[in-house]
Design a protein around this motif. Structure first.
Motif, PDB file in Angstrom:
ATOM      1  N   THR A 111       0.716  -1.641  -0.059  1.00 21.25           N
ATOM      2  CA  THR A 111       0.151  -0.239  -0.121  1.00 21.25           C
ATOM      3  C   THR A 111       1.313   1.524  -0.532  1.00 21.25           C
ATOM      4  N   GLU A 112       2.356   1.387   0.596  1.00 20.10           N
ATOM      5  CA  GLU A 112       2.139   2.592   0.701  1.00 20.10           C
ATOM      6  C   GLU A 112       3.956   2.750  -0.817  1.00 20.10           C
ATOM      7  N   GLN A 113       3.757   1.780  -1.371  1.00 22.52           N
ATOM      8  CA  GLN A 113       4.107   1.753  -2.715  1.00 22.52           C
ATOM      9  C   GLN A 113       3.496   2.313  -3.722  1.00 22.52           C
ATOM     10  N   GLN A 114       2.373   1.810  -3.189  1.00 21.47           N
ATOM     11  CA  GLN A 114       0.991   2.065  -4.478  1.00 21.47           C
ATOM     12  C   GLN A 114       0.500   3.826  -3.729  1.00 21.47           C
ATOM     13  N   ASP A 115       0.842   4.356  -2.873  1.00 20.40           N
ATOM     14  CA  ASP A 115       0.453   5.389  -2.585  1.00 20.40           C
ATOM     15  C   ASP A 115       1.537   6.455  -2.536  1.00 20.40           C
ATOM     16  N   LYS A 116       2.526   6.057  -3.112  1.00 21.10           N
ATOM     17  CA  LYS A 116       3.403   7.217  -3.781  1.00 21.10           C
ATOM     18  C   LYS A 116       4.092   7.217  -5.241  1.00 21.10           C
ATOM     19  N   PHE A 117       4.901   6.750  -6.023  1.00 15.14           N
ATOM     20  CA  PHE A 117       5.279   6.346  -6.967  1.00 15.14           C
ATOM     21  C   PHE A 117       5.647   5.789  -7.204  1.00 15.14           C
ATOM     22  N   ALA A 118       4.742   4.672  -7.888  1.00 11.57           N
ATOM     23  CA  ALA A 118       4.992   2.618  -7.807  1.00 11.57           C
ATOM     24  C   ALA A 118       6.162   2.763  -8.420  1.00 11.57           C
ATOM     25  N   PRO A 119       6.831   2.074  -7.348  1.00 16.92           N
ATOM     26  CA  PRO A 119       8.051   1.034  -8.298  1.00 16.92           C
ATOM     27  C   PRO A 119       7.393  -0.184  -9.846  1.00 16.92           C
ATOM     28  N   VAL A 120       7.053   0.307 -10.655  1.00 17.04           N
ATOM     29  CA  VAL A 120       6.182  -0.096 -11.580  1.00 17.04           C
ATOM     30  C   VAL A 120       6.582   0.483 -13.044  1.00 17.04           C
ATOM     31  N   CYS A 121       7.113  -0.230 -14.384  1.00 17.77           N
ATOM     32  CA  CYS A 121       6.169  -0.238 -15.220  1.00 17.77           C
ATOM     33  C   CYS A 121       5.655  -0.210 -16.108  1.00 17.77           C
ATOM     34  N   PRO A 122       4.072   0.139 -16.250  1.00 13.35           N
ATOM     35  CA  PRO A 122       2.764   0.228 -17.006  1.00 13.35           C
ATOM     36  C   PRO A 122       3.328  -0.672 -17.873  1.00 13.35           C
ATOM     37  N   GLU A 123       2.911  -1.574 -18.462  1.00 14.25           N
ATOM     38  CA  GLU A 123       2.258  -2.326 -19.363  1.00 14.25           C
ATOM     39  C   GLU A 123       1.764  -1.987 -20.842  1.00 14.25           C
ATOM     40  N   PHE A 124       1.268  -0.557 -20.181  1.00 12.97           N
ATOM     41  CA  PHE A 124       0.693   0.197 -21.862  1.00 12.97           C
ATOM     42  C   PHE A 124       1.033   1.252 -20.878  1.00 12.97           C
ATOM     43  N   VAL A 125       1.440   2.259 -21.874  1.00 12.88           N
ATOM     44  CA  VAL A 125       1.649   3.694 -22.040  1.00 12.88           C
ATOM     45  C   VAL A 125       0.802   4.301 -22.820  1.00 12.88           C
ATOM     46  N   VAL A 126       0.643   6.182 -22.995  1.00  9.84           N
ATOM     47  CA  VAL A 126      -0.007   6.858 -24.412  1.00  9.84           C
ATOM     48  C   VAL A 126       0.778   8.077 -23.245  1.00  9.84           C
ATOM     49  N   GLU A 127       1.209   8.783 -24.961  1.00  4.20           N
ATOM     50  CA  GLU A 127       2.052   9.843 -24.781  1.00  4.20           C
ATOM     51  C   GLU A 127       1.932  10.603 -25.324  1.00  4.20           C
ATOM     52  N   LEU A 128       0.276  11.688 -25.019  1.00  2.00           N
ATOM     53  CA  LEU A 128      -0.380  13.468 -26.033  1.00  2.00           C
ATOM     54  C   LEU A 128       0.235  14.107 -25.884  1.00  2.00           C
ATOM     55  N   LYS A 129       0.615  14.356 -27.198  1.00  2.00           N
ATOM     56  CA  LYS A 129       1.637  15.246 -27.777  1.00  2.00           C
ATOM     57  C   LYS A 129       1.201  16.857 -27.747  1.00  2.00           C
ATOM     58  N   SER A 130       0.947  17.333 -26.621  1.00  2.09           N
ATOM     59  CA  SER A 130       0.224  18.840 -26.385  1.00  2.09           C
ATOM     60  C   SER A 130       1.673  19.935 -27.220  1.00  2.09           C
ATOM     61  N   ALA A 131       0.947  21.564 -27.940  1.00  2.00           N
ATOM     62  CA  ALA A 131       1.538  22.094 -28.813  1.00  2.00           C
ATOM     63  C   ALA A 131       2.720  22.539 -28.111  1.00  2.00           C
ATOM     64  N   THR A 132       2.941  22.874 -26.804  1.00  2.00           N
ATOM     65  CA  THR A 132       4.373  22.993 -26.509  1.00  2.00           C
ATOM     66  C   THR A 132       5.169  21.982 -26.189  1.00  2.00           C
ATOM     67  N   ASP A 133       4.853  20.732 -26.412  1.00  3.31           N
ATOM     68  CA  ASP A 133       5.464  19.171 -26.223  1.00  3.31           C
ATOM     69  C   ASP A 133       6.102  19.810 -27.974  1.00  3.31           C
ATOM     70  N   SER A 134       7.768  18.612 -27.273  1.00  2.73           N
ATOM     71  CA  SER A 134       8.710  18.645 -28.639  1.00  2.73           C
ATOM     72  C   SER A 134       8.499  17.049 -29.015  1.00  2.73           C
ATOM     73  N   THR A 135       7.866  16.496 -30.376  1.00  2.00           N
ATOM     74  CA  THR A 135       8.171  15.289 -31.229  1.00  2.00           C
ATOM     75  C   THR A 135       9.132  14.519 -30.850  1.00  2.00           C
ATOM     76  N   LYS A 136       9.892  15.320 -31.396  1.00  2.00           N
ATOM     77  CA  LYS A 136      11.531  14.358 -31.235  1.00  2.00           C
ATOM     78  C   LYS A 136      11.453  14.244 -29.316  1.00  2.00           C
ATOM     79  N   THR A 137      11.474  14.859 -28.606  1.00  2.00           N
ATOM     80  CA  THR A 137      11.758  14.498 -27.043  1.00  2.00           C
ATOM     81  C   THR A 137      11.123  13.314 -26.610  1.00  2.00           C
ATOM     82  N   LEU A 138       9.289  13.518 -27.226  1.00  2.00           N
ATOM     83  CA  LEU A 138       9.050  12.415 -26.789  1.00  2.00           C
ATOM     84  C   LEU A 138       9.371  11.631 -27.520  1.00  2.00           C
TER      85      LEU A 138
END
Length: 200
Positions: A111-138
């Motif tokens: 529970t303590e790990q879940q309450d903070k920045f959980a030490p786990v990599c999601p199996e599925f992720v989405v990054e949605l570019k905003s107007a100020t983001d760099s496509t190359k960086t993403l």
């Protein structure tokens, strides 16, 4: 601590930050709730302002579709929005715009790990570019997700209506051009279909 302006974000680096523990970084983030904060594998701190309203609208629609799928597949795992930080195996702490973690991984955490920045990599992720983001960086960041264990990662670029699909073992992403298409969650998210037209 040396500040470096990079595109539309502020990057902080220095000896103190290299020694900052995960707990200290978590506390730092709690002290600055008005900022979007991530940490690289080199312990550089990246400060970003909140996204514009149109990006927020798109992100809400993205997460809404993922949530509707989750309602029918709760036993498989948990979904997360852009406020959720994850501590990855390489030491970086990222907050994708949308993500999913399998029940096996999530339930193995305390529970303590879940309450903070959980030490786990999601199996599925989405990054949605905003107007100020760099496509190359993403695009570079998407490979960071794969190196840390993501099984399916999408980079969505609304202004060009481009979707880049990243999978382990593939040196280049698959490009889907045009937001008239739907994206499949494949074997990672069985039955999930993202209607890109809703992100225009």
């Amino acid at each position: 601590m040396l500040p470096l302006f990079s595109e539309h974000s502020l990057v902080l680096r220095g000896p103190y930050l290299e020694k900052m523990t995960d707990a200290e970084f978590f506390d730092f983030c709690q002290q600055h709730p008005e900022l979007r904060i991530e940490r690289t594998a080199n312990h550089e701190i990246v400060l970003m302002s909140p996204t514009g309203s149109r990006s927020g609208k798109r992100n809400a629609r993205l997460n809404g579709q993922l949530y509707m799928w989750w309602m029918q597949h709760r036993a498989l795992g948990e979904v997360f929005d852009s406020n959720s930080g994850f501590t990855l195996p390489d030491g970086s702490i990222f907050s994708p715009d949308a993500s999913w973690v399998s029940a096996a991984k999530w339930n193995a955490l305390t529970t303590e790990q879940q309450d903070k920045f959980a030490p786990v990599c999601p199996e599925f992720v989405v990054e949605l570019k905003s107007a100020t983001d760099s496509t190359k960086t993403l695009q570079a960041k998407m490979f960071d997700w794969l190196r840390n264990g993501a099984q399916l990662a999408w980079l969505l670029v609304p202004e060009t209506e481009a979707a880049y699909l990243y999978r382990p073992g593939q040196p280049e992403p698959e490009l889907v051009q045009g937001f008239d298409h739907e994206l499949s969650g494949e074997a990672v998210l069985p039955g999930f279909r993202l209607r890109l037209a809703e992100l225009r």
